[in-house]
Structures are given as structure tokens and as C-alpha cells.
Design a protein around this motif. Sequence first.
Motif, PDB file in Angstrom:
ATOM      1  N   LEU A  81     -19.355  -2.028 -12.312  1.00 18.39           N
ATOM      2  CA  LEU A  81     -18.826  -1.497 -11.341  1.00 18.39           C
ATOM      3  C   LEU A  81     -18.244  -2.298 -10.155  1.00 18.39           C
ATOM      4  N   TRP A  82     -17.085  -1.804  -9.675  1.00 20.34           N
ATOM      5  CA  TRP A  82     -16.618  -2.737  -8.464  1.00 20.34           C
ATOM      6  C   TRP A  82     -16.197  -1.517  -7.290  1.00 20.34           C
ATOM      7  N   PHE A  83     -16.426  -2.359  -6.086  1.00 16.20           N
ATOM      8  CA  PHE A  83     -15.934  -1.527  -4.949  1.00 16.20           C
ATOM      9  C   PHE A  83     -15.074  -2.153  -3.869  1.00 16.20           C
ATOM     10  N   GLY A  84     -14.393  -1.358  -2.925  1.00 15.29           N
ATOM     11  CA  GLY A  84     -13.457  -1.769  -2.253  1.00 15.29           C
ATOM     12  C   GLY A  84     -13.456  -1.045  -0.935  1.00 15.29           C
ATOM     13  N   LEU A  85     -13.423  -1.528   0.134  1.00 17.15           N
ATOM     14  CA  LEU A  85     -13.320  -0.881   1.341  1.00 17.15           C
ATOM     15  C   LEU A  85     -11.830  -0.147   1.793  1.00 17.15           C
ATOM     16  N   VAL A  86     -11.698   0.959   1.794  1.00 19.22           N
ATOM     17  CA  VAL A  86     -10.553   1.776   2.133  1.00 19.22           C
ATOM     18  C   VAL A  86      -9.974   1.569   3.548  1.00 19.22           C
ATOM     19  N   PRO A  87      -8.985   1.128   3.905  1.00 15.91           N
ATOM     20  CA  PRO A  87      -8.284   0.801   4.949  1.00 15.91           C
ATOM     21  C   PRO A  87      -7.734   2.142   5.795  1.00 15.91           C
ATOM     22  N   THR A  88      -8.399   2.735   6.758  1.00 18.64           N
ATOM     23  CA  THR A  88      -8.134   3.948   7.698  1.00 18.64           C
ATOM     24  C   THR A  88      -7.451   3.800   8.652  1.00 18.64           C
ATOM     25  N   LEU A  89      -7.296   2.260   9.214  1.00 18.50           N
ATOM     26  CA  LEU A  89      -6.616   2.176  10.401  1.00 18.50           C
ATOM     27  C   LEU A  89      -6.175   0.558  10.201  1.00 18.50           C
ATOM     28  N   SER A  90      -5.077  -0.023  11.091  1.00 18.47           N
ATOM     29  CA  SER A  90      -4.723  -1.338  11.035  1.00 18.47           C
ATOM     30  C   SER A  90      -4.196  -1.559  12.243  1.00 18.47           C
ATOM     31  N   GLY A  91      -4.208  -2.960  12.612  1.00 19.84           N
ATOM     32  CA  GLY A  91      -3.409  -3.296  13.860  1.00 19.84           C
ATOM     33  C   GLY A  91      -2.032  -3.944  13.378  1.00 19.84           C
ATOM     34  N   GLU A  92      -1.884  -3.740  12.068  1.00 19.92           N
ATOM     35  CA  GLU A  92      -0.612  -4.463  11.565  1.00 19.92           C
ATOM     36  C   GLU A  92       0.767  -3.612  11.741  1.00 19.92           C
ATOM     37  N   HIS A  93       1.682  -4.235  11.983  1.00 22.74           N
ATOM     38  CA  HIS A  93       3.030  -3.316  12.181  1.00 22.74           C
ATOM     39  C   HIS A  93       4.021  -4.198  11.346  1.00 22.74           C
ATOM     40  N   ASP A  94       5.257  -3.513  10.895  1.00 23.06           N
ATOM     41  CA  ASP A  94       6.180  -4.207  10.048  1.00 23.06           C
ATOM     42  C   ASP A  94       7.105  -4.787  10.912  1.00 23.06           C
ATOM     43  N   ASP A  95       8.015  -5.433  10.365  1.00 22.91           N
ATOM     44  CA  ASP A  95       9.134  -6.304  11.083  1.00 22.91           C
ATOM     45  C   ASP A  95      10.220  -5.507  12.181  1.00 22.91           C
ATOM     46  N   GLN A  96       9.883  -3.884  11.983  1.00 22.36           N
ATOM     47  CA  GLN A  96      10.642  -3.163  12.907  1.00 22.36           C
ATOM     48  C   GLN A  96       9.800  -2.831  14.022  1.00 22.36           C
ATOM     49  N   GLY A  97       8.696  -3.044  13.975  1.00 22.08           N
ATOM     50  CA  GLY A  97       7.661  -2.451  14.963  1.00 22.08           C
ATOM     51  C   GLY A  97       6.826  -1.503  14.655  1.00 22.08           C
ATOM     52  N   GLY A  98       7.117  -0.714  13.605  1.00 26.89           N
ATOM     53  CA  GLY A  98       6.134   0.487  13.064  1.00 26.89           C
ATOM     54  C   GLY A  98       5.150   0.014  12.785  1.00 26.89           C
ATOM     55  N   PRO A  99       3.973   1.086  12.916  1.00 27.83           N
ATOM     56  CA  PRO A  99       2.654   0.641  12.383  1.00 27.83           C
ATOM     57  C   PRO A  99       2.791   0.831  10.940  1.00 27.83           C
ATOM     58  N   LYS A 100       1.837  -0.191  10.366  1.00 25.32           N
ATOM     59  CA  LYS A 100       1.445  -0.002   9.021  1.00 25.32           C
ATOM     60  C   LYS A 100       0.830   1.271   8.136  1.00 25.32           C
ATOM     61  N   LEU A 101      -0.036   1.726   9.094  1.00 18.00           N
ATOM     62  CA  LEU A 101      -0.594   2.993   8.649  1.00 18.00           C
ATOM     63  C   LEU A 101      -0.401   4.233   9.761  1.00 18.00           C
ATOM     64  N   ASP A 102      -0.119   5.298   9.222  1.00 14.40           N
ATOM     65  CA  ASP A 102      -0.100   6.252  10.291  1.00 14.40           C
ATOM     66  C   ASP A 102      -0.678   7.653   9.916  1.00 14.40           C
ATOM     67  N   ASP A 103      -0.757   8.723  10.371  1.00 12.96           N
ATOM     68  CA  ASP A 103      -1.095   9.943  10.182  1.00 12.96           C
ATOM     69  C   ASP A 103      -0.100  10.833   9.436  1.00 12.96           C
ATOM     70  N   GLN A 104       1.283  10.169   9.338  1.00 14.25           N
ATOM     71  CA  GLN A 104       2.586  10.900   8.756  1.00 14.25           C
ATOM     72  C   GLN A 104       2.799  10.699   7.278  1.00 14.25           C
ATOM     73  N   HIS A 105       2.136  10.010   6.669  1.00  9.89           N
ATOM     74  CA  HIS A 105       2.516   9.730   5.291  1.00  9.89           C
ATOM     75  C   HIS A 105       1.348   9.908   4.321  1.00  9.89           C
ATOM     76  N   VAL A 106       1.556  10.064   2.906  1.00 11.70           N
ATOM     77  CA  VAL A 106       0.478   9.978   2.031  1.00 11.70           C
ATOM     78  C   VAL A 106       0.346   8.599   1.284  1.00 11.70           C
ATOM     79  N   TYR A 107      -0.745   8.253   1.241  1.00 16.15           N
ATOM     80  CA  TYR A 107      -1.207   7.021   0.418  1.00 16.15           C
ATOM     81  C   TYR A 107      -2.172   7.026  -0.811  1.00 16.15           C
TER      82      TYR A 107
END
Length: 529
Positions: A253-279
Motif C-alpha cells: 500500500l502506498w500513499f501520497g499527499l494531494v496538493p490543494t494549494l500551491s505558490g507556483e505560477h506558470d510562465d505567464q503569471g497564472g496560478p498552477k492551481l485554482d478553483d476554476q479547473h477540474v483535476y
Amino acid sequence: MTGRHGFQLRAPWYVCERGHYDRFDDRAGPPAIQKYDAPDFVRRLTQDPRRSLTFDQAEDVYSYPVAVPAGQAGHGRLRFATHTMTPTTLRKLYQPSHDRFYAVVVELFCDQPGLPLPGASAEGLQVRMVLRRQQQLVPKGAEQQVRRLAKQLTTELLAAQGLKPRHLHDRDLVNVLWADRAYRARFEAEHEELFASIPPPVLQTWTTGAKGPHWVPQGTLDEHGKPEPEQELTMWRIPASAAGCERAGKRSLWFGLVPTLSGEHDDQGGPKLDDQHVYQIHCVARRPPAPGHEHCPPQESWSAPTEPFSLAAFYDPEGTKNRKVSITMPDLRALAARAGRPAGPGGVAIGTPPGSQLPTGTEIPKPGSGQPGGTDFRICTFALELFMIVAFFLFSLFLPIVVLAFQLWWLLALRFCLPPEVVAMGALKAYFNADPGAVLASLPDVAVGGASKKDLDALLGAPDASDAEVATGATAAMAATDRFKAGAPDAHDAAVDLLTTLDPTTAAPPTRPPVEDSPPDPLCGGGLP
């Protein structure tokens, strides 16, 4: 490497036991997302992976606000709710600031007939997971079809609650259309012609290539013709000590931590994670090449994707209600006593550079009458308490102004004080219960052995008519609005509902989410064979 079998990554055994199906069932394919409400959830998970919280069918799903006509929302606190939340079946995960934490758990089996436990063959494996995003692109010219479909779906979902929608915000259109899987099969069949003009979502991966971090469609190649490198997240093996018996200790059995927020941004300045997409999350197990075959790539075995999920915004009301922040205001008596002693080294030191010092006075300066000044670097030290005192005073002063100016009556339902003004609340309730025709305007200005506008002003946390700085009290101002004014068909009921909203004794007591059941391991003599 001939004869080295691969692996199948499936849902952990206890998920199958709860669902009354075995590991061969299609429902056992996706890894499981587990929910917790404390930062020490990893300790709990590694002690007993079965012990997680149950997902709530009302709170832990993506919902979107839809305006509801006045009067249709209901009575009591609902009278002041101008919108209703329309739930879908799409899972929603909250942030750590909401006291919610999540883990992905997967179980490995040998990819052989019968899916046997891997045993020693799992030694040396590297198990990772990747987070992928579904991006829905609306072709130019198809906006009207999306609006029609989303409006129709919203109408059907609200009809199940006995409500009729007024308006759906453009920001929610695409999310609404792709969120509710429960309606999809029937809904697509009924609107097949409209759906034909809209392509399915594109699955994207978060890459960390030479161009910088950004989302790209899965399978995108770089300038060298190689796949863009996908960011992978670590997974850890749950120790055998968490098993219920020696045989169960052979599980992988293996487990990992689900990221629900991130300080990372893409090369255009948009956030990596937001509340407007499905993951969704995919897990992968890699076995390194056998000795002598180091030049060969590792053997990879991928899982099915987890159930799709959305992420809650930082200020999601269903999330913020889970965490209470307590602040005690500075004691003015203690501060007054401290002022009689020499200043200490602490405090908030604010330095102002030359030419950046703003003049202050007793009056608000007229436009263009003042300018920054100062020739020396100036440092002023303030006791930290002063900031809190002034900030809370301004907040208390402006909150009723915002409520009255914009008629945001529902804001009143988000504030209550303890202990309540028991006598005043009782007198006001008695006043309106005794007279079916009583309205806010009929309340006397000053109480004479009963209720008054001044009492209600105090409950509202607003200045009353005796304050020289205001022309009228908050109650009188509310009484002049369409919702509460005398002659309105439900002015009396609105006043009664207002008191219900202000009564802190109607607040829901804190409750902890229920815990998932812990079925016995079939390898230890219980459950399915």
C-alpha cells in the motif's frame, strides 16, 4: 528482462470491502482519495489507513451560486439569502486553511492472473504520482451553445430543489456544463446536436521544462522531439506494522499527499492551481532495469485516474466555517497602566523615507492641497495593540454602512455576538409576536418597559439615533427600504426573520465529520475472499 511482470495499481482493499466488490471489479481501478481534518493525518494514515473521514454529499462537492428571486429562498435566515448553491456530483477538495487534508492511497498487485500480492517483487520499486488538469476549450462561435446547455442543466438541477434560477454568471458556465456526471449520459443524449459543436476537455500536464513551468496538453513534445518533463510527486509505502496480521503485512500500500494549494505560477503569471479547473491524479510504479540492463528504461505501470475533483477557493464559505480563529482585543485598562511606564524595545517600527511622509491633520485634505514631504528618514514605533484597536473600530463602523448602503442584509447572518443581549432580544421577539401587524417602523424610538429601535440598533452593531454623527439609526434606515417598509406584504415576517438571523443561539454547534468504517482484512480472516 524477459519474464519480469508488471504491476496493477488499484484501489486499496478496504475501499473494495466497503463497496462489497473485489479487486477485479472495474470500480476497484481508481486509487482512493482520503479525507482528514488535522495536520497529523500522516501519522494516523500510517497507523491505520482505513481510518479516514467520510465525504459529505452536500459539502464535499462542487457547487455554484445561482441567484434566486426574492421571497423564493424561504423564511428565517434563508429570507436574506439572495443566492442558492446548486450542487453537482463532482468532488471538491478544501485547503489546509480549512482544516482539511487529503491523501491518495493505491495498492499494488502483480499483473498476473489472479492479481497476486507482489511480496518481494515490490522491493526497489519507485512509486510516484502526477497531477493533471482538464482544460475545457470553447471554440469561437460556440459560446451561445454553451450558455444554452449550462442554463438548461442548471434549471434541471435547481428544479430538483424546488427552485427557479434567475441568472448564471459567465464565470461558472463551462464548469457547470462539465461538472455533474450524474446527469451527463441522459443530458448529452437529449442535447446531442448542441454537444457536437463542443470538443471534450483536454488533459494537461504540469511541465517543468526549459520554457519554465506551465500546463501543456498531455503528450506535448519539446523542441528536441521529446515529451515535456512532467512534474512528479513522491509517494511512500505504508509500513507493514499497519496491517492487521502477518499475511496482510505482505500487501503493498502506498500513499501520497494531494496538493490543494500551491505558490507556483506558470510562465505567464497564472496560478498552477485554482478553483476554476477540474483535476485528477495518476499513480505510476517504476521498476529499475535488472543488473546488466542498466541501459534499458525502467518498467512502468500506470494506474487509472482518480475520480476528478475541483479545488475550493481560499474564501470558500463551506471551508472557512470549519476553522475558528479566536482573537482577544487589547485590554484598554492594561494599556493605560502600561503607558505610565517607560516604553519598551518592542512594538511595530515604521520607517518613512525622505519625501514619502504624508501630512496628517484633523481634517481631510482637499484634492491637490497636500503633498508628501520630510527631509530626514523618520522612524515611528507603535504598540502593536494600537493597530488592532483602530482596525476593529473602523471595521465595526463601516460594516453596518456597507449593509445599509448596498442592502446586503445577508451579511447580518454572518455576524453574532456572545453573550447576546438577552433582555433586548426577548423584548423584541415579544413585541413582534404579540402584534401581527408590527413592523420595524412601528418600534418606539425609546423603550418604555419594552422593545425599541435603540435595542435593535445595538443588536445590529450599528450607531443609533442618539449618535450625533448619524442622521438616523440603523433600524430606521432599514425600515425605509422596500423589504422592511410599512405596507410591504411581508414586512412583519421580514422583521421576525431578521431577529432570527441576529440570534446567536440559533448557530449550529460544531460537529466532527463521521469516520469511515474499518472493515476487517480478508487476509486476516474477514471480508471478501
